[in-house]
Design a protein around this motif. Sequence first.
Motif, PDB file in Angstrom:
ATOM      1  N   GLY A 109       0.811  -1.216   0.000  1.00  0.00           N
ATOM      2  CA  GLY A 109       0.000   0.000   0.000  1.00  0.00           C
ATOM      3  C   GLY A 109       0.836   1.253   0.000  1.00  0.00           C
ATOM      4  O   GLY A 109       0.415   2.293  -0.534  1.00  0.00           O
ATOM      5  N   GLY A 110       2.031   1.195   0.608  1.00  0.00           N
ATOM      6  CA  GLY A 110       2.928   2.342   0.582  1.00  0.00           C
ATOM      7  C   GLY A 110       3.439   2.626  -0.818  1.00  0.00           C
ATOM      8  O   GLY A 110       3.576   3.787  -1.229  1.00  0.00           O
ATOM      9  N   ARG A 111       3.723   1.572  -1.570  1.00  0.00           N
ATOM     10  CA  ARG A 111       4.154   1.735  -2.953  1.00  0.00           C
ATOM     11  C   ARG A 111       3.015   2.267  -3.816  1.00  0.00           C
ATOM     12  O   ARG A 111       3.211   3.127  -4.678  1.00  0.00           O
ATOM     13  CB  ARG A 111       4.671   0.404  -3.500  1.00  0.00           C
ATOM     14  N   ILE A 112       1.797   1.755  -3.576  1.00  0.00           N
ATOM     15  CA  ILE A 112       0.631   2.271  -4.294  1.00  0.00           C
ATOM     16  C   ILE A 112       0.454   3.759  -4.003  1.00  0.00           C
ATOM     17  O   ILE A 112       0.214   4.569  -4.902  1.00  0.00           O
ATOM     18  CB  ILE A 112      -0.635   1.488  -3.900  1.00  0.00           C
ATOM     19  N   GLY A 113       0.572   4.121  -2.728  1.00  0.00           N
ATOM     20  CA  GLY A 113       0.424   5.521  -2.345  1.00  0.00           C
ATOM     21  C   GLY A 113       1.455   6.414  -2.997  1.00  0.00           C
ATOM     22  O   GLY A 113       1.144   7.526  -3.442  1.00  0.00           O
ATOM     23  N   ALA A 114       2.705   5.934  -3.079  1.00  0.00           N
ATOM     24  CA  ALA A 114       3.761   6.731  -3.696  1.00  0.00           C
ATOM     25  C   ALA A 114       3.494   6.937  -5.180  1.00  0.00           C
ATOM     26  O   ALA A 114       3.657   8.049  -5.709  1.00  0.00           O
ATOM     27  CB  ALA A 114       5.109   6.055  -3.494  1.00  0.00           C
ATOM     28  N   ARG A 115       3.083   5.875  -5.878  1.00  0.00           N
ATOM     29  CA  ARG A 115       2.789   6.006  -7.311  1.00  0.00           C
ATOM     30  C   ARG A 115       1.602   6.941  -7.516  1.00  0.00           C
ATOM     31  O   ARG A 115       1.605   7.764  -8.438  1.00  0.00           O
ATOM     32  CB  ARG A 115       2.517   4.617  -7.902  1.00  0.00           C
ATOM     33  N   ALA A 116       0.583   6.826  -6.665  1.00  0.00           N
ATOM     34  CA  ALA A 116      -0.577   7.715  -6.774  1.00  0.00           C
ATOM     35  C   ALA A 116      -0.183   9.162  -6.498  1.00  0.00           C
ATOM     36  O   ALA A 116      -0.571  10.078  -7.234  1.00  0.00           O
ATOM     37  CB  ALA A 116      -1.671   7.266  -5.805  1.00  0.00           C
ATOM     38  N   ALA A 117       0.591   9.392  -5.450  1.00  0.00           N
ATOM     39  CA  ALA A 117       0.972  10.752  -5.077  1.00  0.00           C
ATOM     40  C   ALA A 117       1.849  11.405  -6.134  1.00  0.00           C
ATOM     41  O   ALA A 117       1.816  12.628  -6.312  1.00  0.00           O
ATOM     42  CB  ALA A 117       1.705  10.729  -3.733  1.00  0.00           C
ATOM     43  N   SER A 118       2.623  10.609  -6.860  1.00  0.00           N
ATOM     44  CA  SER A 118       3.519  11.174  -7.878  1.00  0.00           C
ATOM     45  C   SER A 118       2.757  11.808  -9.030  1.00  0.00           C
ATOM     46  O   SER A 118       3.319  12.605  -9.780  1.00  0.00           O
ATOM     47  CB  SER A 118       4.466  10.097  -8.400  1.00  0.00           C
ATOM     48  N   VAL A 130       4.175   3.188   5.198  1.00  0.00           N
ATOM     49  CA  VAL A 130       4.493   2.375   6.370  1.00  0.00           C
ATOM     50  C   VAL A 130       5.252   1.127   5.912  1.00  0.00           C
ATOM     51  O   VAL A 130       4.683   0.222   5.310  1.00  0.00           O
ATOM     52  CB  VAL A 130       3.212   1.972   7.129  1.00  0.00           C
ATOM     53  N   ASP A 131       6.553   1.106   6.149  1.00  0.00           N
ATOM     54  CA  ASP A 131       7.424  -0.018   5.834  1.00  0.00           C
ATOM     55  C   ASP A 131       7.208  -0.540   4.408  1.00  0.00           C
ATOM     56  O   ASP A 131       6.946  -1.725   4.199  1.00  0.00           O
ATOM     57  CB  ASP A 131       7.220  -1.138   6.853  1.00  0.00           C
ATOM     58  N   PRO A 132       7.334   0.325   3.392  1.00  0.00           N
ATOM     59  CA  PRO A 132       7.098  -0.120   2.011  1.00  0.00           C
ATOM     60  C   PRO A 132       8.271  -0.930   1.475  1.00  0.00           C
ATOM     61  O   PRO A 132       9.431  -0.626   1.775  1.00  0.00           O
ATOM     62  CB  PRO A 132       6.978   1.208   1.255  1.00  0.00           C
ATOM     63  N   PRO A 133       8.011  -1.963   0.684  1.00  0.00           N
ATOM     64  CA  PRO A 133       9.108  -2.670   0.030  1.00  0.00           C
ATOM     65  C   PRO A 133       9.931  -1.704  -0.823  1.00  0.00           C
ATOM     66  O   PRO A 133       9.380  -0.924  -1.592  1.00  0.00           O
ATOM     67  CB  PRO A 133       8.399  -3.700  -0.845  1.00  0.00           C
ATOM     68  N   VAL A 134      11.249  -1.763  -0.679  1.00  0.00           N
ATOM     69  CA  VAL A 134      12.145  -0.869  -1.433  1.00  0.00           C
ATOM     70  C   VAL A 134      12.881  -1.629  -2.523  1.00  0.00           C
ATOM     71  O   VAL A 134      13.853  -1.137  -3.081  1.00  0.00           O
ATOM     72  CB  VAL A 134      13.148  -0.168  -0.497  1.00  0.00           C
ATOM     73  N   SER A 135      12.402  -2.836  -2.823  1.00  0.00           N
ATOM     74  CA  SER A 135      12.976  -3.613  -3.913  1.00  0.00           C
ATOM     75  C   SER A 135      12.610  -2.963  -5.244  1.00  0.00           C
ATOM     76  O   SER A 135      11.730  -2.111  -5.326  1.00  0.00           O
ATOM     77  CB  SER A 135      12.467  -5.056  -3.857  1.00  0.00           C
ATOM     78  N   GLY A 136      13.297  -3.376  -6.290  1.00  0.00           N
ATOM     79  CA  GLY A 136      13.060  -2.843  -7.615  1.00  0.00           C
ATOM     80  C   GLY A 136      14.153  -3.318  -8.555  1.00  0.00           C
ATOM     81  O   GLY A 136      15.043  -4.069  -8.141  1.00  0.00           O
ATOM     82  N   PRO A 137      14.122  -2.890  -9.801  1.00  0.00           N
ATOM     83  CA  PRO A 137      15.141  -3.323 -10.757  1.00  0.00           C
ATOM     84  C   PRO A 137      16.558  -3.027 -10.259  1.00  0.00           C
ATOM     85  O   PRO A 137      16.880  -1.892  -9.902  1.00  0.00           O
ATOM     86  CB  PRO A 137      14.817  -2.499 -12.011  1.00  0.00           C
ATOM     87  N   ASP A 203       9.942   0.400 -10.309  1.00  0.00           N
ATOM     88  CA  ASP A 203      10.902   1.311  -9.680  1.00  0.00           C
ATOM     89  C   ASP A 203      10.149   2.462  -9.018  1.00  0.00           C
ATOM     90  O   ASP A 203       9.907   3.494  -9.651  1.00  0.00           O
ATOM     91  CB  ASP A 203      11.883   1.836 -10.734  1.00  0.00           C
ATOM     92  N   VAL A 204       9.766   2.291  -7.751  1.00  0.00           N
ATOM     93  CA  VAL A 204       9.054   3.372  -7.073  1.00  0.00           C
ATOM     94  C   VAL A 204       9.995   4.499  -6.674  1.00  0.00           C
ATOM     95  O   VAL A 204       9.540   5.632  -6.434  1.00  0.00           O
ATOM     96  CB  VAL A 204       8.292   2.863  -5.827  1.00  0.00           C
ATOM     97  N   HIS A 205      11.294   4.223  -6.621  1.00  0.00           N
ATOM     98  CA  HIS A 205      12.242   5.288  -6.279  1.00  0.00           C
ATOM     99  C   HIS A 205      12.173   6.422  -7.299  1.00  0.00           C
ATOM    100  O   HIS A 205      12.414   7.581  -6.954  1.00  0.00           O
ATOM    101  CB  HIS A 205      13.664   4.735  -6.191  1.00  0.00           C
ATOM    102  N   ALA A 206      11.826   6.090  -8.535  1.00  0.00           N
ATOM    103  CA  ALA A 206      11.693   7.130  -9.557  1.00  0.00           C
ATOM    104  C   ALA A 206      10.517   8.048  -9.271  1.00  0.00           C
ATOM    105  O   ALA A 206      10.484   9.198  -9.735  1.00  0.00           O
ATOM    106  CB  ALA A 206      11.540   6.489 -10.934  1.00  0.00           C
ATOM    107  N   ASN A 207       9.548   7.563  -8.510  1.00  0.00           N
ATOM    108  CA  ASN A 207       8.378   8.375  -8.182  1.00  0.00           C
ATOM    109  C   ASN A 207       8.629   9.334  -7.024  1.00  0.00           C
ATOM    110  O   ASN A 207       7.957  10.366  -6.913  1.00  0.00           O
ATOM    111  CB  ASN A 207       7.195   7.475  -7.808  1.00  0.00           C
ATOM    112  N   PHE A 208       9.564   8.985  -6.150  1.00  0.00           N
ATOM    113  CA  PHE A 208       9.739   9.770  -4.925  1.00  0.00           C
ATOM    114  C   PHE A 208      10.014  11.256  -5.180  1.00  0.00           C
ATOM    115  O   PHE A 208       9.388  12.120  -4.539  1.00  0.00           O
ATOM    116  CB  PHE A 208      10.845   9.164  -4.065  1.00  0.00           C
ATOM    117  N   PRO A 209      10.908  11.622  -6.096  1.00  0.00           N
ATOM    118  CA  PRO A 209      11.151  13.062  -6.298  1.00  0.00           C
ATOM    119  C   PRO A 209       9.955  13.804  -6.878  1.00  0.00           C
ATOM    120  O   PRO A 209       9.907  15.043  -6.827  1.00  0.00           O
ATOM    121  CB  PRO A 209      12.332  13.079  -7.287  1.00  0.00           C
TER     122      PRO A 209
END
Length: 274
Positions: A109-118, A130-137, A203-209
Motif C-alpha cells: 500500500g505504501g508503494r501504491i500511495g507513492a505512485r498515486a501521489a507522484s 508504512v514499511d514499504p518494500p524498497v525492492s526494484g530493478p 521502480d518506485v524510487h523514480a516516483n519519490f522526487p
Amino acid sequence: MSHYLYGANISANGIRQHYLRYGGNEGERANRPAVIIIPGITSPAVTWGFVGERFARQFDTYILDVRGRGLSEASDTLDYGLDAQAADVVEFAKALGLSRYILIGHSMGGRIGARAASSAPAGLEALVMVDPPVSGPGRRAYPAKLPWYVDSMAMARKGCDAEAMRAFCPTWTQEQLQLRAQWLHTCDERAIIQSFNDFQNDDVHANFPQIKVPVMLMTAERGDVVLDEDVQEISALIPGLTVSRVNDAGHMIPWDNEAGFYAAFGDFLGARLD
C-alpha cells in the motif's frame, strides 16, 4: 463506542471498489480531513478494522480493499499492476468527492500511495508510507518469499482455522489469526503473484522526487524490509521527508505494537493518535 459506519461498493477507475468507512456523526466528519488506508499485499480491508476504529476518533476514515482482495473486483482479465492500483486510489477519492485527504499505505500500500501521489492528484494533502518494500530493478529482493503467500492462500481456500494459520503467522494473537483464516481466501492468487513480482519489477524510487506533498516514512525496528541505508536514500529523494521508527515491531507494525504505531505519527497528520 464503535466508530464503524458501513461497508460499501463504488464504481471507480472502471472497477468495483469495496471499502469500509469509519468516523463519527455527519457533522463531525464534515470538519475532519479524510484518511484513506491502503493495506498490504494479502490484507483485505477488514483486517485493518481495528486501525480504522482508532483513526475514526480524529478522521473521516476509509479502508480500501485493493483490487483482487476482499470484496473488490477480481477476474482473470483484470490488470493487477501498480499503475492500475494507484489509479484506483486516485479515482476512488474523486468518486467519493473528497476535497482533501491523506493516504496511508502499509507495505504494498505504501508503494501504491507513492505512485498515486507522484501524479499530484487534486485534494491529496500528505502521504504516509508504512514499511514499504524498497525492492526494484537492480535492487535487493523483497525479504519475504512467494510460497509463503501462495501456500497460505491455498490452505485458506480449502478452509482452515486459526491454529492452522499460526504456522504462517506464529506471533499473531488468536483474534488476528481467526480474521486472517476467515478472509485470506478472498485474495486472488493472480493479483498476489503479480504484486509480489512487481515488487522487483517496478521502480518506485523514480516516483519519490515527483511527490510534492509532505511525506512520512515509518519503519519497523525489527523489520528487514526498510534498512537504515534505504531511509538515507529515500530522504535524499524526498526533501523534507519525516522519518519515524516503531520500536518492538516487525513488518506488520500495528499488529506487533499498536500503541507504538499510533504514537509514531506524532503531529504529522495534524491530530495526534496516541
